[in-house]
Design a protein around this motif. Sequence first.
Motif, PDB file in Angstrom:
ATOM      1  N   THR A  33       0.817  -1.206   0.000  1.00  0.00           N
ATOM      2  CA  THR A  33       0.000   0.000   0.000  1.00  0.00           C
ATOM      3  C   THR A  33       0.851   1.256   0.000  1.00  0.00           C
ATOM      4  O   THR A  33       1.803   1.377   0.769  1.00  0.00           O
ATOM      5  N   LEU A  34       0.481   2.189  -0.883  1.00  0.00           N
ATOM      6  CA  LEU A  34       1.050   3.538  -0.889  1.00  0.00           C
ATOM      7  C   LEU A  34       0.103   4.422  -0.095  1.00  0.00           C
ATOM      8  O   LEU A  34      -1.048   4.638  -0.496  1.00  0.00           O
ATOM      9  N   LEU A  35       0.576   4.925   1.044  1.00  0.00           N
ATOM     10  CA  LEU A  35      -0.264   5.666   1.984  1.00  0.00           C
ATOM     11  C   LEU A  35       0.270   7.078   2.150  1.00  0.00           C
ATOM     12  O   LEU A  35       1.481   7.280   2.295  1.00  0.00           O
ATOM     13  N   GLY A  36      -0.630   8.045   2.179  1.00  0.00           N
ATOM     14  CA  GLY A  36      -0.205   9.411   2.428  1.00  0.00           C
ATOM     15  C   GLY A  36      -1.343  10.386   2.182  1.00  0.00           C
ATOM     16  O   GLY A  36      -2.386  10.022   1.635  1.00  0.00           O
ATOM     17  N   PRO A  37      -1.160  11.644   2.571  1.00  0.00           N
ATOM     18  CA  PRO A  37      -2.198  12.657   2.375  1.00  0.00           C
ATOM     19  C   PRO A  37      -2.329  13.035   0.906  1.00  0.00           C
ATOM     20  O   PRO A  37      -1.488  12.683   0.071  1.00  0.00           O
ATOM     21  N   SER A  38      -3.366  13.783   0.588  1.00  0.00           N
ATOM     22  CA  SER A  38      -3.566  14.247  -0.784  1.00  0.00           C
ATOM     23  C   SER A  38      -2.362  15.072  -1.226  1.00  0.00           C
ATOM     24  O   SER A  38      -1.838  15.887  -0.472  1.00  0.00           O
ATOM     25  N   GLY A  39      -1.924  14.824  -2.461  1.00  0.00           N
ATOM     26  CA  GLY A  39      -0.811  15.577  -3.007  1.00  0.00           C
ATOM     27  C   GLY A  39       0.561  15.039  -2.683  1.00  0.00           C
ATOM     28  O   GLY A  39       1.573  15.654  -3.045  1.00  0.00           O
ATOM     29  N   CYS A  40       0.639  13.872  -2.032  1.00  0.00           N
ATOM     30  CA  CYS A  40       1.949  13.336  -1.627  1.00  0.00           C
ATOM     31  C   CYS A  40       2.656  12.600  -2.759  1.00  0.00           C
ATOM     32  O   CYS A  40       3.845  12.319  -2.665  1.00  0.00           O
ATOM     33  N   GLY A  41       1.932  12.248  -3.831  1.00  0.00           N
ATOM     34  CA  GLY A  41       2.543  11.565  -4.962  1.00  0.00           C
ATOM     35  C   GLY A  41       2.172  10.102  -5.109  1.00  0.00           C
ATOM     36  O   GLY A  41       2.651   9.425  -6.020  1.00  0.00           O
ATOM     37  N   LYS A  42       1.287   9.589  -4.249  1.00  0.00           N
ATOM     38  CA  LYS A  42       0.982   8.152  -4.292  1.00  0.00           C
ATOM     39  C   LYS A  42       0.238   7.760  -5.567  1.00  0.00           C
ATOM     40  O   LYS A  42       0.568   6.734  -6.186  1.00  0.00           O
ATOM     41  N   SER A  43      -0.757   8.558  -5.990  1.00  0.00           N
ATOM     42  CA  SER A  43      -1.491   8.228  -7.219  1.00  0.00           C
ATOM     43  C   SER A  43      -0.616   8.413  -8.449  1.00  0.00           C
ATOM     44  O   SER A  43      -0.746   7.675  -9.432  1.00  0.00           O
ATOM     45  N   THR A  44       0.299   9.387  -8.410  1.00  0.00           N
ATOM     46  CA  THR A  44       1.224   9.574  -9.524  1.00  0.00           C
ATOM     47  C   THR A  44       2.157   8.379  -9.639  1.00  0.00           C
ATOM     48  O   THR A  44       2.466   7.915 -10.748  1.00  0.00           O
ATOM     49  N   THR A  45       2.600   7.848  -8.505  1.00  0.00           N
ATOM     50  CA  THR A  45       3.444   6.645  -8.518  1.00  0.00           C
ATOM     51  C   THR A  45       2.692   5.482  -9.159  1.00  0.00           C
ATOM     52  O   THR A  45       3.237   4.763 -10.001  1.00  0.00           O
ATOM     53  N   LEU A  46       1.437   5.306  -8.765  1.00  0.00           N
ATOM     54  CA  LEU A  46       0.624   4.223  -9.334  1.00  0.00           C
ATOM     55  C   LEU A  46       0.427   4.431 -10.831  1.00  0.00           C
ATOM     56  O   LEU A  46       0.512   3.474 -11.619  1.00  0.00           O
ATOM     57  N   ALA A  47       0.175   5.677 -11.240  1.00  0.00           N
ATOM     58  CA  ALA A  47      -0.036   5.976 -12.660  1.00  0.00           C
ATOM     59  C   ALA A  47       1.223   5.693 -13.478  1.00  0.00           C
ATOM     60  O   ALA A  47       1.143   5.266 -14.632  1.00  0.00           O
ATOM     61  N   CYS A  48       2.395   5.915 -12.882  1.00  0.00           N
ATOM     62  CA  CYS A  48       3.655   5.607 -13.570  1.00  0.00           C
ATOM     63  C   CYS A  48       3.813   4.098 -13.754  1.00  0.00           C
ATOM     64  O   CYS A  48       4.270   3.624 -14.801  1.00  0.00           O
ATOM     65  N   ILE A  49       3.423   3.321 -12.729  1.00  0.00           N
ATOM     66  CA  ILE A  49       3.484   1.862 -12.851  1.00  0.00           C
ATOM     67  C   ILE A  49       2.515   1.379 -13.935  1.00  0.00           C
ATOM     68  O   ILE A  49       2.833   0.495 -14.735  1.00  0.00           O
ATOM     69  N   ALA A  50       1.322   1.999 -13.972  1.00  0.00           N
ATOM     70  CA  ALA A  50       0.305   1.594 -14.943  1.00  0.00           C
ATOM     71  C   ALA A  50       0.654   2.014 -16.367  1.00  0.00           C
ATOM     72  O   ALA A  50       0.113   1.455 -17.332  1.00  0.00           O
ATOM     73  N   GLY A  51       1.529   3.007 -16.522  1.00  0.00           N
ATOM     74  CA  GLY A  51       1.845   3.531 -17.849  1.00  0.00           C
ATOM     75  C   GLY A  51       0.982   4.709 -18.244  1.00  0.00           C
ATOM     76  O   GLY A  51       1.059   5.197 -19.377  1.00  0.00           O
ATOM     77  N   LEU A  52       0.176   5.208 -17.312  1.00  0.00           N
ATOM     78  CA  LEU A  52      -0.682   6.359 -17.583  1.00  0.00           C
ATOM     79  C   LEU A  52       0.094   7.668 -17.485  1.00  0.00           C
ATOM     80  O   LEU A  52      -0.368   8.700 -17.979  1.00  0.00           O
ATOM     81  N   GLU A  53       1.238   7.640 -16.821  1.00  0.00           N
ATOM     82  CA  GLU A  53       2.159   8.779 -16.763  1.00  0.00           C
ATOM     83  C   GLU A  53       3.550   8.293 -17.161  1.00  0.00           C
ATOM     84  O   GLU A  53       3.942   7.174 -16.805  1.00  0.00           O
ATOM     85  N   ARG A  54       4.260   9.127 -17.893  1.00  0.00           N
ATOM     86  CA  ARG A  54       5.630   8.796 -18.286  1.00  0.00           C
ATOM     87  C   ARG A  54       6.585   9.432 -17.277  1.00  0.00           C
ATOM     88  O   ARG A  54       6.620  10.668 -17.150  1.00  0.00           O
ATOM     89  N   PRO A  55       7.350   8.631 -16.535  1.00  0.00           N
ATOM     90  CA  PRO A  55       8.263   9.189 -15.533  1.00  0.00           C
ATOM     91  C   PRO A  55       9.328  10.077 -16.166  1.00  0.00           C
ATOM     92  O   PRO A  55       9.699   9.895 -17.328  1.00  0.00           O
ATOM     93  N   THR A  56       9.814  11.034 -15.370  1.00  0.00           N
ATOM     94  CA  THR A  56      10.921  11.880 -15.807  1.00  0.00           C
ATOM     95  C   THR A  56      12.236  11.124 -15.712  1.00  0.00           C
ATOM     96  O   THR A  56      13.177  11.377 -16.475  1.00  0.00           O
ATOM     97  N   GLY A  57      12.323  10.203 -14.750  1.00  0.00           N
ATOM     98  CA  GLY A  57      13.542   9.409 -14.580  1.00  0.00           C
ATOM     99  C   GLY A  57      13.248   8.157 -13.792  1.00  0.00           C
ATOM    100  O   GLY A  57      12.172   7.992 -13.221  1.00  0.00           O
ATOM    101  N   GLY A  58      14.224   7.245 -13.765  1.00  0.00           N
ATOM    102  CA  GLY A  58      14.073   6.013 -13.007  1.00  0.00           C
ATOM    103  C   GLY A  58      13.649   4.843 -13.867  1.00  0.00           C
ATOM    104  O   GLY A  58      13.545   4.939 -15.100  1.00  0.00           O
ATOM    105  N   SER A  59      13.384   3.715 -13.209  1.00  0.00           N
ATOM    106  CA  SER A  59      13.011   2.496 -13.932  1.00  0.00           C
ATOM    107  C   SER A  59      11.886   1.769 -13.200  1.00  0.00           C
ATOM    108  O   SER A  59      11.739   1.880 -11.989  1.00  0.00           O
ATOM    109  N   ILE A  60      11.094   1.012 -13.987  1.00  0.00           N
ATOM    110  CA  ILE A  60      10.005   0.190 -13.459  1.00  0.00           C
ATOM    111  C   ILE A  60      10.055  -1.148 -14.172  1.00  0.00           C
ATOM    112  O   ILE A  60      10.107  -1.204 -15.413  1.00  0.00           O
ATOM    113  N   ALA A  61      10.042  -2.237 -13.400  1.00  0.00           N
ATOM    114  CA  ALA A  61      10.035  -3.572 -13.983  1.00  0.00           C
ATOM    115  C   ALA A  61       9.052  -4.450 -13.218  1.00  0.00           C
ATOM    116  O   ALA A  61       8.899  -4.314 -12.007  1.00  0.00           O
TER     117      ALA A  61
END
Length: 368
Positions: A33-61
């Motif tokens: 679980t990614l837990l945190g208040p609104s605006g902390c980045g948890k949904s953006t992290t999930l969207a990057c894993i899903a491919g709905l957002e293209r990360p600026t850097g890093g890797s996902i496998a």
Amino acid sequence: MPEVKVANLAKRFGDNAVLHDITFTIGDGEFFTLLGPSGCGKSTTLACIAGLERPTGGSIAVGTATFVDAGTFVPPEGRNLGMVFQSYALWPHMTVAQNLAMPLKIRKVDRREQDTLIAETLGRVGLVELKDRYPHQLSGGQQQRVALARALVYSPSVLLLDEPLSNLDAKLRDQARAWLKRLQTELGITTVYVTHDQDEALALSDRIAVMSKGDMVQIGTPQEIYETPATAEVAAFVGRCNFLTGTTTGPGEVRLDCTGKNISAPAATTAGQRVTVAIRPERLEILPSGHTAPADLNVLTAEVLTSSYVGSRHEYDLRLGDHVVQAETTRPGLTGEVTLAVEPAACLLYPTTDALPKDVEALVTIAQ
């Protein structure tokens, strides 16, 4: 089911950096679980894993498949991930069965196999008899199950859940939470769950990652996150907590500002350090005036201000010197002066700095 590896993940929207060097690994079959208040980045992290957002850097496998890396970006349709959105996103003009059929048609699954997969998946979520209904004919809980069934019908490698229970009322949410955990355990599917609800995270998760302002603050089991929060911010966000300031007078000794008295805490400290002491309300034992606490406990004198009966326990607001603290107990009807007793191990120490989060500062200074 494969493990998920996220390394040095970063994401910017223009000049706004919303994720900073996020790194974690999710084990095969784990509920993470990614837990945190609104605006902390948890949904953006999930969207990057899903491919709905293209990360600026890093890797996902995921397993042996690399989705994001230098020069590599696999689009959502190439990732075989199942996702349930907060809004469920069901097609209103399609029946339950037709909603489940859509991702199978996209994958060109044979019609006869579609019928088998839809029947099996609806059986798992207990909705076989509702397969011909439309979304508007279903309750919120039933819609939530349809959305989950649609995400599971094509056997995804990983299940991504973005606050899927937040639209349900409190009682139904509790029931759905228990049902979801049983289903995930039965399927053994690797699951990434996003929520701001601490109780939800504690009840569902194998491990929790607490996020704040685009950073990963702490990763641990629910017990580790609750019992030994890494920072005062985590202690404040996960569950209720009393915060008291003080100055260390020696190894494991703190003089509280609010009372001028010393308490013991299990931390290696030197004299003269400014600290914040965090104590959970349920760790404060309330004894009627005149009762003697065991010698190995910290003992403080307080005055009862208010009491509330909340079913299984009584909650009290108490004046401790120039502070107000909260405590929980099964003792009813306490009034006037009482004794507060707390184990040294329950007194968590954090450095008091100018960088202390504003919400924690507010809790530290309340009712002074």
